[in-house]
Motif scaffolding. Structure first.
Motif, mmCIF file in Angstrom:
data_model
loop_
_atom_site.group_PDB
_atom_site.id
_atom_site.type_symbol
_atom_site.label_atom_id
_atom_site.label_comp_id
_atom_site.label_asym_id
_atom_site.label_seq_id
_atom_site.Cartn_x
_atom_site.Cartn_y
_atom_site.Cartn_z
ATOM 1 N N ARG A 41 40.864 47.717 41.147
ATOM 2 C CA ARG A 41 41.955 46.898 41.674
ATOM 3 C C ARG A 41 41.675 46.550 43.141
ATOM 4 O O ARG A 41 41.825 45.404 43.564
ATOM 5 N N VAL A 45 40.890 42.726 44.781
ATOM 6 C CA VAL A 45 41.611 42.166 45.926
ATOM 7 C C VAL A 45 40.628 41.837 47.048
ATOM 8 O O VAL A 45 40.669 40.748 47.623
ATOM 9 N N ARG A 46 39.745 42.783 47.347
ATOM 10 C CA ARG A 46 38.807 42.601 48.459
ATOM 11 C C ARG A 46 37.894 41.405 48.247
ATOM 12 O O ARG A 46 37.633 40.631 49.160
ATOM 13 N N ASN A 48 38.501 38.904 46.065
ATOM 14 C CA ASN A 48 39.261 37.761 45.571
ATOM 15 C C ASN A 48 38.688 37.273 44.232
ATOM 16 O O ASN A 48 38.449 36.092 44.025
ATOM 17 N N PRO A 108 43.381 39.210 41.658
ATOM 18 C CA PRO A 108 43.128 39.361 43.098
ATOM 19 C C PRO A 108 44.358 39.668 43.942
ATOM 20 O O PRO A 108 44.231 40.097 45.075
ATOM 21 N N ASN A 109 45.551 39.487 43.393
ATOM 22 C CA ASN A 109 46.762 39.842 44.137
ATOM 23 C C ASN A 109 47.148 41.309 43.939
ATOM 24 O O ASN A 109 48.160 41.761 44.454
ATOM 25 N N GLY A 110 46.333 42.055 43.169
ATOM 26 C CA GLY A 110 46.572 43.476 42.952
ATOM 27 C C GLY A 110 47.334 43.797 41.683
ATOM 28 O O GLY A 110 47.454 44.959 41.308
#
Length: 154
Positions: A41, A45-46, A48, A108-110
């Motif tokens: 996860r 995010v990191r 994207n 990518p938003n978690g």
């Protein structure tokens, strides 16, 4: 008489020790999976990127959605497919998002696809069992299977 009592007590201790080792093995594998999901996860995010989790009977691993729209296995060692010495069964709303795609999407938003993976010592899940679960927004949790079922009932 004393020898009989000692033999019975020794048998009980051995059975409990073997059972305890099996419980620890299942719990450790469930915790490993939960940690791996949280790491993936964070990477999603990191970077994207959309990532995914694929779970089979005794194996799980992570894939990434590439620029051509294909799923490719993650190259990093911590995300490669891991063969577990326990039985894994994905439950809940998770399902393959596309042919050959993962059962769980990690955005990518978690956020993730809500899921529960039953980690057990046997295929029926009747023996020692732990659940790895998330609602898709919160952290990935590890709980004894009976505890999760009890909290899910109204």
């Amino acid at each position: 008489m004393v020898v009989t009592i000692v033999a019975i007590l020794a048998g009980v201790v051995v059975v409990n020790f073997v059972d305890s080792a099996g419980q620890r093995r299942v719990q450790a594998e469930a915790e490993r999976l939960a940690l791996a999901v949280e790491l993936a996860r964070g990477e999603s995010v990191r970077r994207n990127e959309v990532w995914g989790l694929t779970v089979d009977d005794q194996e799980y691993g992570f894939v990434r959605h590439d620029a051509q729209g294909r799923w490719e296995e993650a190259a990093e060692p911590e995300f490669r497919f891991h063969r577990a010495e326990v039985t894994l069964r994905i439950e809940g709303r998770a399902g393959r998002s596309a042919p050959n795609g993962p059962q769980v999407a990690i955005f990518p938003n978690g956020e993730t696809t809500p899921f529960t993976v039953l980690v057990s010592a046997d295929a029926a899940g009747q023996d020692v069992a732990w659940n790895v679960t998330t609602d898709g927004i919160g952290r990935t949790l590890v709980r004894p299977a009976g505890e999760v079922a009890a909290t899910a009932d109204p």
